[in-house]
Design a protein around this motif. Sequence first.
Motif, PDB file in Angstrom:
ATOM      1  N   THR A 166       0.681  -1.221  -0.103  1.00 52.45           N
ATOM      2  CA  THR A 166      -0.104  -0.056  -0.105  1.00 52.45           C
ATOM      3  C   THR A 166       1.043   1.234  -0.124  1.00 52.45           C
ATOM      4  O   THR A 166       0.390   2.354  -0.618  1.00 52.45           O
ATOM      5  CB  THR A 166      -0.821  -0.005   1.241  1.00 52.45           C
ATOM      6  N   SER A 167       1.869   1.246   0.482  1.00 49.16           N
ATOM      7  CA  SER A 167       3.045   2.409   0.661  1.00 49.16           C
ATOM      8  C   SER A 167       3.548   2.460  -0.585  1.00 49.16           C
ATOM      9  O   SER A 167       3.414   3.813  -1.155  1.00 49.16           O
ATOM     10  CB  SER A 167       3.859   1.941   1.800  1.00 49.16           C
ATOM     11  N   LEU A 168       3.841   1.581  -1.283  1.00 51.31           N
ATOM     12  CA  LEU A 168       4.374   1.561  -2.600  1.00 51.31           C
ATOM     13  C   LEU A 168       3.358   2.005  -3.679  1.00 51.31           C
ATOM     14  O   LEU A 168       3.921   2.955  -4.353  1.00 51.31           O
ATOM     15  CB  LEU A 168       4.841   0.271  -3.238  1.00 51.31           C
ATOM     16  N   MET A 169       2.229   1.706  -3.532  1.00 50.48           N
ATOM     17  CA  MET A 169       1.118   2.241  -4.396  1.00 50.48           C
ATOM     18  C   MET A 169       0.897   3.742  -4.544  1.00 50.48           C
ATOM     19  O   MET A 169       0.977   4.577  -5.376  1.00 50.48           O
ATOM     20  CB  MET A 169      -0.073   1.318  -3.960  1.00 50.48           C
ATOM     21  N   ASP A 170       0.881   3.965  -3.056  1.00 39.71           N
ATOM     22  CA  ASP A 170       0.887   5.415  -2.742  1.00 39.71           C
ATOM     23  C   ASP A 170       1.912   6.381  -3.289  1.00 39.71           C
ATOM     24  O   ASP A 170       1.824   7.660  -3.621  1.00 39.71           O
ATOM     25  CB  ASP A 170       0.398   5.918  -1.320  1.00 39.71           C
ATOM     26  N   ALA A 171       3.125   5.695  -3.145  1.00 37.98           N
ATOM     27  CA  ALA A 171       4.226   6.546  -3.445  1.00 37.98           C
ATOM     28  C   ALA A 171       4.230   6.714  -4.850  1.00 37.98           C
ATOM     29  O   ALA A 171       4.522   7.763  -5.520  1.00 37.98           O
ATOM     30  CB  ALA A 171       5.416   5.808  -2.853  1.00 37.98           C
TER      31      ALA A 171
END
Length: 288
Positions: A166-171
Amino acid sequence: MSDQAEKLRNRLLSNIPIKEAKTLAVVSGKGGVGKSNFSLNFSISLAKQGNRVLLFDLDIGMGNIEILMGKHSALSIADFFAGKALLEEVVFQGPQGVEYISGGTGLSQLIRMDKESIAHFTTSLHDILRKYDYLILDMGAGLNEETLAILLSVNEIFVITTTEPTSLMDAYATMKYIHLADSSLPFYLVVNRAGSVKEGQETLSRIENVLGKFLGRIPVKLGIILEDKIVQEAVKRQIPFVLLNDRSQAAKGMVQIIEKYINKESYNAEKRDNRSFTARLKQFLFER
């Protein structure tokens, strides 16, 4: 006050070059990834190298830079935007010579940064930035027209992520949003709380591949900060982790990031014109 503001605005609109601090915006896309903690410890590490640093908490009303360093300021940037203080009056001394502007915490009424207030901020910031080598903007969560204006005016974007999907997608979503507005802005990637160096490197490579495939971008893979219990201890004690234990894994990771950043000209970093932050922001606000 209005006459003074008009004079400052006219100076901004002039083409007289004035050396300003290099401006870096730290973003994450997703909250809770350690963005503010990175901003603080990165600023301290830059200052330890002899640089003059101004750290600006732009998460207005919800800022936590002060909490992380165990400070309490009588004024915050909200007082400036509310017309209660001059910008130089909300600048305070932090650790290792870092100076900072608080975003304020627990405010009963959040301050909206509209175009007019950003223009006032820009004219006020123009003079004091000559004191510094670096301006670090710890951006709040979310993107809108006003925060995009600030992001498009900086020299470089630091993107903080963890290894979580989820962090990677948001980044990635954040970088895509910025890229579509200005494809020349350099992205510097940092993986925080990695379980191992291998996991961190794989995460950096994954983001690099996605950016290359879908946006045609080559980011700077700046570094990795490993999961480290000293970071949680530092937050509890309100002492930046690079000062609490400079031999910790997290502190060593920050040293490597600083070394790579300072020597970044030897890397294939994307190039951007050398106009100042306020010159770009002035153009965005007054000429578009």
